[in-house]
Design a protein around this motif. Structure first.
Motif, PDB file in Angstrom:
ATOM      1  N   LYS A 911       0.826  -1.213   0.000  1.00  0.00           N
ATOM      2  CA  LYS A 911       0.000   0.000   0.000  1.00  0.00           C
ATOM      3  C   LYS A 911       0.852   1.250   0.000  1.00  0.00           C
ATOM      4  N   SER A 912       1.955   1.201   0.740  1.00  0.00           N
ATOM      5  CA  SER A 912       2.870   2.350   0.783  1.00  0.00           C
ATOM      6  C   SER A 912       3.445   2.637  -0.598  1.00  0.00           C
ATOM      7  N   LEU A 913       3.764   1.568  -1.312  1.00  0.00           N
ATOM      8  CA  LEU A 913       4.270   1.721  -2.675  1.00  0.00           C
ATOM      9  C   LEU A 913       3.220   2.330  -3.592  1.00  0.00           C
ATOM     10  N   LEU A 914       2.003   1.790  -3.521  1.00  0.00           N
ATOM     11  CA  LEU A 914       0.937   2.208  -4.441  1.00  0.00           C
ATOM     12  C   LEU A 914       0.434   3.612  -4.137  1.00  0.00           C
ATOM     13  N   LEU A 915       0.721   4.123  -2.960  1.00  0.00           N
ATOM     14  CA  LEU A 915       0.351   5.502  -2.621  1.00  0.00           C
ATOM     15  C   LEU A 915       1.471   6.489  -2.942  1.00  0.00           C
ATOM     16  N   ASN A 916       2.609   5.968  -3.360  1.00  0.00           N
ATOM     17  CA  ASN A 916       3.767   6.802  -3.690  1.00  0.00           C
ATOM     18  C   ASN A 916       3.679   7.268  -5.141  1.00  0.00           C
ATOM     19  N   LYS A 917       3.507   8.568  -5.338  1.00  0.00           N
ATOM     20  CA  LYS A 917       3.321   9.109  -6.694  1.00  0.00           C
ATOM     21  C   LYS A 917       4.561   8.905  -7.564  1.00  0.00           C
ATOM     22  N   ASN A 918       5.749   9.057  -6.975  1.00  0.00           N
ATOM     23  CA  ASN A 918       6.980   8.862  -7.737  1.00  0.00           C
ATOM     24  C   ASN A 918       7.104   7.419  -8.241  1.00  0.00           C
ATOM     25  N   PHE A 919       6.716   6.490  -7.361  1.00  0.00           N
ATOM     26  CA  PHE A 919       6.743   5.075  -7.752  1.00  0.00           C
ATOM     27  C   PHE A 919       5.792   4.825  -8.920  1.00  0.00           C
ATOM     28  N   LEU A 920       4.568   5.334  -8.819  1.00  0.00           N
ATOM     29  CA  LEU A 920       3.568   5.125  -9.877  1.00  0.00           C
ATOM     30  C   LEU A 920       3.995   5.768 -11.194  1.00  0.00           C
ATOM     31  N   LYS A 921       4.766   6.860 -11.087  1.00  0.00           N
ATOM     32  CA  LYS A 921       5.205   7.575 -12.299  1.00  0.00           C
ATOM     33  C   LYS A 921       6.365   6.869 -12.989  1.00  0.00           C
ATOM     34  N   LYS A 922       7.295   6.304 -12.190  1.00  0.00           N
ATOM     35  CA  LYS A 922       8.540   5.749 -12.739  1.00  0.00           C
ATOM     36  C   LYS A 922       8.521   4.235 -12.932  1.00  0.00           C
ATOM     37  N   ALA A 923       7.730   3.526 -12.130  1.00  0.00           N
ATOM     38  CA  ALA A 923       7.750   2.053 -12.200  1.00  0.00           C
ATOM     39  C   ALA A 923       7.090   1.550 -13.475  1.00  0.00           C
ATOM     40  N   PRO A 924       7.577   0.453 -14.046  1.00  0.00           N
ATOM     41  CA  PRO A 924       6.953  -0.146 -15.240  1.00  0.00           C
ATOM     42  C   PRO A 924       5.520  -0.562 -14.933  1.00  0.00           C
ATOM     43  N   SER A 925       4.655  -0.493 -15.935  1.00  0.00           N
ATOM     44  CA  SER A 925       3.227  -0.787 -15.739  1.00  0.00           C
ATOM     45  C   SER A 925       3.017  -2.232 -15.283  1.00  0.00           C
ATOM     46  N   TYR A 926       3.839  -3.174 -15.847  1.00  0.00           N
ATOM     47  CA  TYR A 926       3.666  -4.574 -15.459  1.00  0.00           C
ATOM     48  C   TYR A 926       3.988  -4.784 -13.986  1.00  0.00           C
ATOM     49  N   PHE A 927       4.957  -4.030 -13.465  1.00  0.00           N
ATOM     50  CA  PHE A 927       5.343  -4.181 -12.066  1.00  0.00           C
ATOM     51  C   PHE A 927       4.251  -3.628 -11.138  1.00  0.00           C
ATOM     52  N   ILE A 928       3.635  -2.528 -11.564  1.00  0.00           N
ATOM     53  CA  ILE A 928       2.528  -1.951 -10.778  1.00  0.00           C
ATOM     54  C   ILE A 928       1.365  -2.931 -10.730  1.00  0.00           C
ATOM     55  N   SER A 929       1.093  -3.562 -11.873  1.00  0.00           N
ATOM     56  CA  SER A 929       0.008  -4.554 -11.936  1.00  0.00           C
ATOM     57  C   SER A 929       0.298  -5.738 -11.022  1.00  0.00           C
ATOM     58  N   GLU A 930       1.561  -6.163 -11.009  1.00  0.00           N
ATOM     59  CA  GLU A 930       1.959  -7.273 -10.133  1.00  0.00           C
ATOM     60  C   GLU A 930       1.735  -6.917  -8.670  1.00  0.00           C
ATOM     61  N   GLN A 931       2.075  -5.683  -8.301  1.00  0.00           N
ATOM     62  CA  GLN A 931       1.907  -5.248  -6.913  1.00  0.00           C
ATOM     63  C   GLN A 931       0.427  -5.193  -6.521  1.00  0.00           C
ATOM     64  N   LYS A 932      -0.415  -4.739  -7.443  1.00  0.00           N
ATOM     65  CA  LYS A 932      -1.862  -4.681  -7.173  1.00  0.00           C
ATOM     66  C   LYS A 932      -2.435  -6.083  -6.992  1.00  0.00           C
ATOM     67  N   LEU A 933      -1.989  -7.004  -7.840  1.00  0.00           N
ATOM     68  CA  LEU A 933      -2.454  -8.388  -7.725  1.00  0.00           C
ATOM     69  C   LEU A 933      -1.972  -9.015  -6.419  1.00  0.00           C
ATOM     70  N   SER A 934      -0.734  -8.716  -6.076  1.00  0.00           N
ATOM     71  CA  SER A 934      -0.172  -9.236  -4.826  1.00  0.00           C
ATOM     72  C   SER A 934      -0.952  -8.709  -3.623  1.00  0.00           C
ATOM     73  N   LEU A 935      -1.351  -7.440  -3.685  1.00  0.00           N
ATOM     74  CA  LEU A 935      -2.150  -6.845  -2.606  1.00  0.00           C
ATOM     75  C   LEU A 935      -3.497  -7.546  -2.481  1.00  0.00           C
ATOM     76  N   LYS A 936      -4.131  -7.789  -3.611  1.00  0.00           N
ATOM     77  CA  LYS A 936      -5.441  -8.458  -3.616  1.00  0.00           C
ATOM     78  C   LYS A 936      -5.339  -9.858  -3.006  1.00  0.00           C
TER      79      LYS A 936
END
Length: 958
Positions: A911-936
């Motif tokens: 959650k800390s990662l997904l609330l970080n604007k810099n992370f969302l801006k710089k991280a690859p889209s596939y990695f963000i998707s992986e983190q969301k799935l992992s959270l779920k």
């Protein structure tokens, strides 16, 4: 029965006696045309003990030999030793001085060589004993020495052939000269050390030569910069760049060399670096390699100022640019400088320059200084008469052989290194000013005419020389690498006895360090391809594959050397050594006593506070193989050695268990088990055999060691042996017999596979298996290597067994958590299993229940009373284990609390990662998707855990 403990000391002594008694080795020298395999062991120098690098590489060779012998080939591991010219003479001279206070000049050449031969026997014997301890399959009755009679015949023959073909010549050239040993050394044997030095600026006054009267031109001068002011005694010109505006007007003028008053010209040369020093350079062709090239281009005279021992001559030796002696200059040297050591002469000359006002200034600079790698003294470029081998023609053939992949380098990266050096190769100086070695087969008369032949008698016959014509042999010997370059064919008996040569040449693999590609490998290829031809007249290569290892370094990554006091003796790792003895060994004969404290504290006590304990030879060999990576530098790790000692113990205990359980069983070769477990272990074994062959072909010994370790320890010992224990105890007769036959097959295959690496433990255990089935050969390496069956590839069994092993693992953890004995029968129910998994369970239900100690293993659709069960999830399959104890429930609640804590931490992190604007801006889209799935998934797991906790808590309150 096998002893309970692995007493490797006793076992190795027994096996060594068997080897010695039966004279075991692989090769057969009969005229076998096909299926031959040969490795020529790079002959170690006879200068001392076997070091860890030798043991490392020779173990790899022995592994290859044993493997290919077990693969049905006639395999030869040809051992030999190298006379090591300069190194051996240095060691023997030092010993003579320490023991008797004498040097080689106290003896005649013949007497001195005899003393070296006596020393060689003792040194060679020690080395061979060390190699025998490592268990290599060598025919010790046919060991070669590069200075033995037959080898000398080969060396003379090759020299004569090359000379008569115009490839060997004598010339006066600039070489690196060692003033301590009074011999030329190879460019490859120079150790360039970077360090601080002083650059001195010296003034040269311009003059003009009118009617042979020296007159200064308005006191005009130029300043040169040099780190070697003593060489001004040999100056024959000053040189500037033709485009340098500062000096253009002086080109063609003359200057006077300070102190010696020699008149020399100022010349132009495009090689001069205008930005270096003052841009005006003194040229001393007889004492600098760059100056020598300038001198050749400009046809400058060459003046030799040093004696063989590095002192200033009493009278200069002067030559023209072709190397012919002339009397063009005044050869006068100031009395104060004559016979003075070169570095004392430097100080004296600086003092004289300062006195006459020609020393302008000095600055500290960094540069590289050449040292002799054996003598440790500063080398001097010196003009001498030497014998050379022209390499341009030879290199073309060698390069083509590599480009056409007749010779393959492994790792491939070394191919480019080889080709780069070969494309820029210089002629090879093959003569050395030593007594120990192959004396050059050249004779001279009083007029310096050259006669080449095997001996004086044959020369007189060939050249029709009268007896009254005096002849004397060239006192120099050939470079050690020259005789070593003949190793693959002269080492097999050429030209005296070509029987082994016809069977085993070209050899198959050369195993050595990458650091001798130029010293040895390149020269072997060139010489062999020129001398040896096949029946069609085509050049014969010396070997098909060159496998280059990295260099073993200490725990700090430092190069192992006696001077650093960090050398490890492989025998010390086998026999063990106390701390006191290790310190004494490492500090013995140190040149620099200042290093003793560092050696004792940092290199020894830090890593070996209790010395080195004894390890089995097999563990040492396995460690070597595990270190055989593609890296250039390999750091030694004692922890790895200790780990592989434990591996030996594991093999011993597993073998003891197997032999104990099959000792009264008749092995039935044709019966193949139908049990699931046996199918699975055969599948695993078959894959290992296949990968084994592939990795050996790729020379990936490190990966091979991991492959065998994982299969033997994890799969065979920890999984298969544990799973078949309840079958051996409670199984039906046909199941027990099937398992026992499988145990015999698998253990036999394991011993055969690891035998090339671990010959002692496998040979010993094999004798027990042989007693159970004498269809095998009693000598383990004379048996065939286990076969790979390409058709046997039941991946479904592996898939299902991998799934079921996860279930077993979960059940073990549950038993530990709830303190339930491993033999207590559990009731297990599975939910959400696939159709394939259902079929697998139904077909093997009885067997699986025995393996996992289960009373029930059943599929269910739903669970009514969830609180009565412990639930686990594996690959979406829900596992329910029936429990009936409040104690067990309490333990399970504690386990769930720990799990919930871990899940909450993970959720918070994501959650800390997904609330970080810099992370969302710089991280690859596939990695963000992986983190969301992992959270779920984590949130779903948390719900289930909380739900299970609530149900268990309710039951605890009942």
């Amino acid at each position: 029965m096998m002893d309970k403990n692995f007493n490797f000391i006793l076992i190795e002594k027994k096996i060594q006696k068997i080897f010695k008694k039966n004279n075991f080795f692989c090769s057969d020298n009969k005229n076998i045309i096909k299926n031959n395999f040969c490795i020529m062991v790079p002959p170690p120098n006879i200068t001392g003990y076997l070091h860890i690098g030798h043991a490392f590489q020779q173990t790899i060779m022995d592994v290859l030999i044993r493997y290919h012998r077990m693969s049905g080939k006639n395999a030869l591991l040809q051992m030999g030793t190298d006379h090591a010219g300069i190194a051996t003479q240095m060691v023997v001279e030092r010993n003579l001085f320490e023991q008797k206070g004498k040097n080689k000049n106290s003896y005649t050449r013949k007497e001195f060589i005899k003393k070296i031969f006596n020393w060689k026997k003792k040194s060679e014997s020690i080395m061979f004993d060390q190699i025998k301890r490592l268990g290599h399959l060598i025919n010790w009755n046919e060991v070669r020495f590069t200075l033995d009679t037959d080898f000398s015949i080969a060396v003379k023959k090759v020299f004569i052939m090359l000379y008569k073909d115009g490839l060997i010549y004598r010339n006066k050239k600039l070489v690196y000269w060692d003033p301590k040993f009074k011999t030329v050394v190879s460019d490859l044997e120079v150790e360039n050390r970077a360090g601080s030095n002083t650059m001195w600026y010296i003034e040269y006054f311009l003059i003009h030569d009118s009617c042979r009267h020296i007159k200064f031109i308005n006191k005009a001068s130029v300043v040169i910069a040099t780190t070697r002011p003593e060489t001004l005694l040999g100056d024959t010109a000053l040189a500037v760049h033709p485009d340098d505006v500062r000096y253009k007007k002086y080109i063609g003028c003359f200057v006077k060399v300070p102190i010696v008053d020699r008149i020399i010209p100022i010349i132009s040369d495009v090689s001069i670096d205008m930005s270096k020093g003052t841009g005006c350079m003194k040229v001393t062709p007889a004492h600098d390699f760059n100056d020598y090239e300038i001198g050749q281009r400009n046809k400058l005279s060459m003046i030799d100022i040093f004696s063989k021992s590095g002192t200033i001559l009493n009278k200069l030796n002067i030559f023209n640019y072709r190397g012919q002696k002339i009397k063009l200059f005044n050869s006068f040297i100031p009395k104060d400088l004559r016979s003075l050591d070169r570095f004392l002469a430097r100080k004296k000359i600086l003092s004289m320059l300062k006195k006459i006002g020609c020393l302008k200034k000095s600055i500290i600079c960094r540069n590289s200084i050449p040292y002799g790698d054996r003598s440790g003294v500063v080398l001097e470029p010196k003009l001498t008469n030497q014998w050379y081998l022209s390499t341009k023609l030879l290199s073309i053939t060698a390069v083509n052989a590599v480009k056409e992949k007749k010779i393959v380098f492994i790792p491939q990266q070394y191919t480019n290194m080889f080709l780069s050096w070969m494309n820029n190769i210089q002629d090879w100086c093959i003569s050395r000013q030593l007594w120990w070695g192959h004396q050059i087969p050249v004779w001279y008369d009083v007029h310096d005419n050259i006669y080449v032949g095997e001996n004086e008698t044959s020369i007189r016959q060939e050249y029709s020389l009268d007896k009254d014509i005096l002849l004397f042999q060239d006192p120099d010997v050939l470079d050690t690498w020259f005789s070593s370059s003949l190793w693959t064919f002269a080492g097999l008996g050429w030209p005296v006895d070509n029987k082994k040569l016809s069977i085993f040449h070209p050899t198959d693999v050369l195993v050595c360090g990458f650091d001798i590609i130029f010293f040895w490998i390149a020269r072997m290829i060139m010489i062999t391809m020129y001398i040896l031809k096949d029946k069609h007249g085509n050049a014969q290569i010396p070997f098909k594959t060159v496998y280059l290892t990295g260099l073993i370094r200490d725990e700090n990554g430092q190069k192992m050397s006696k001077s650093n006091g960090n050398v490890l003796d492989p025998i010390d790792m086998i026999d063990g050594i106390s701390l006191i003895k290790l310190i004494k060994k490492r500090t013995k004969n140190l040149i620099h006593n200042k290093k003793i404290s560092k050696i004792v504290k940092n290199n020894t006590i830090k890593y070996f506070p209790h010395g080195i304990c004894a390890h089995s030879t097999d563990a040492v060999r396995y460690t070597f193989i595990s270190l055989a990576t593609t890296s250039r530098n390999i750091n030694w790790d004692m922890n790895r050695l200790n780990g592989y000692q434990n591996f030996c113990n594991k093999i011993w205990n597993a073998s003891r268990f197997v032999i104990k359980n099959i000792k009264n069983t008749v092995y039935q070769k044709k019966i193949f088990s139908s049990l699931l477990l046996d199918h699975w272990i055969y599948f695993k074994l078959n894959n290992v055999i296949n990968k084994y062959h592939v990795l050996l072909k790729l020379f990936r010994f490190d990966r091979l060691s991991r492959l065998l370790y994982k299969f033997i320890w994890n799969i065979f010992c920890d999984q298969y042996l544990e799973m078949i224990k309840p079958i051996l105890q409670f199984g039906l007769d046909y199941e027990v017999n099937a398992v026992k036959n499988t145990l015999f097959r698998i253990l036999s295959a394991i011993l055969l596979m690891i035998h090339p690496i671990m010959p002692f433990i496998t040979t010993y255990i094999w004798n027990f298996l042989y007693q159970l089935n004498k269809q095998f050969n009693s000598i383990i390496f004379l048996n065939s290597f286990p076969k790979y069956y390409s058709h046997y590839n039941n991946s479904d069994i592996n898939k299902f067994m991998s799934w079921f092993k996860k279930i077993i693992s979960v059940l073990r953890c549950v038993r530990v958590d709830t303190k339930v004995k491993h033999t207590t029968l559990l009731q297990v129910y599975l939910k959400n299993i696939s159709l394939d998994q259902k079929v697998f369970l139904n077909e093997n239900n009885t067997l699986l229940k025995k393996i996992a100690y289960l009373d029930c293993l059943t599929e269910i659709v739903d669970i009514d009373n969830l609180s009565s069960y412990i639930m686990r999830i594996i690959d979406d399959v829900e596992i329910f284990i029936l429990i009936n104890s409040k104690l067990n429930i309490d333990i399970e609640l504690k386990r769930i609390d720990k799990k919930i804590l871990v899940i909450n931490k993970n959720i918070k992190k994501i959650k800390s990662l997904l609330l970080n604007k810099n992370f969302l801006k710089k991280a690859p889209s596939y990695f963000i998707s992986e983190q969301k799935l992992s959270l779920k998934n984590s949130e779903n797991s948390l719900k289930k855990m909380n739900h299970q906790k609530q149900k268990l808590f309710q039951k605890l309150l009942v």
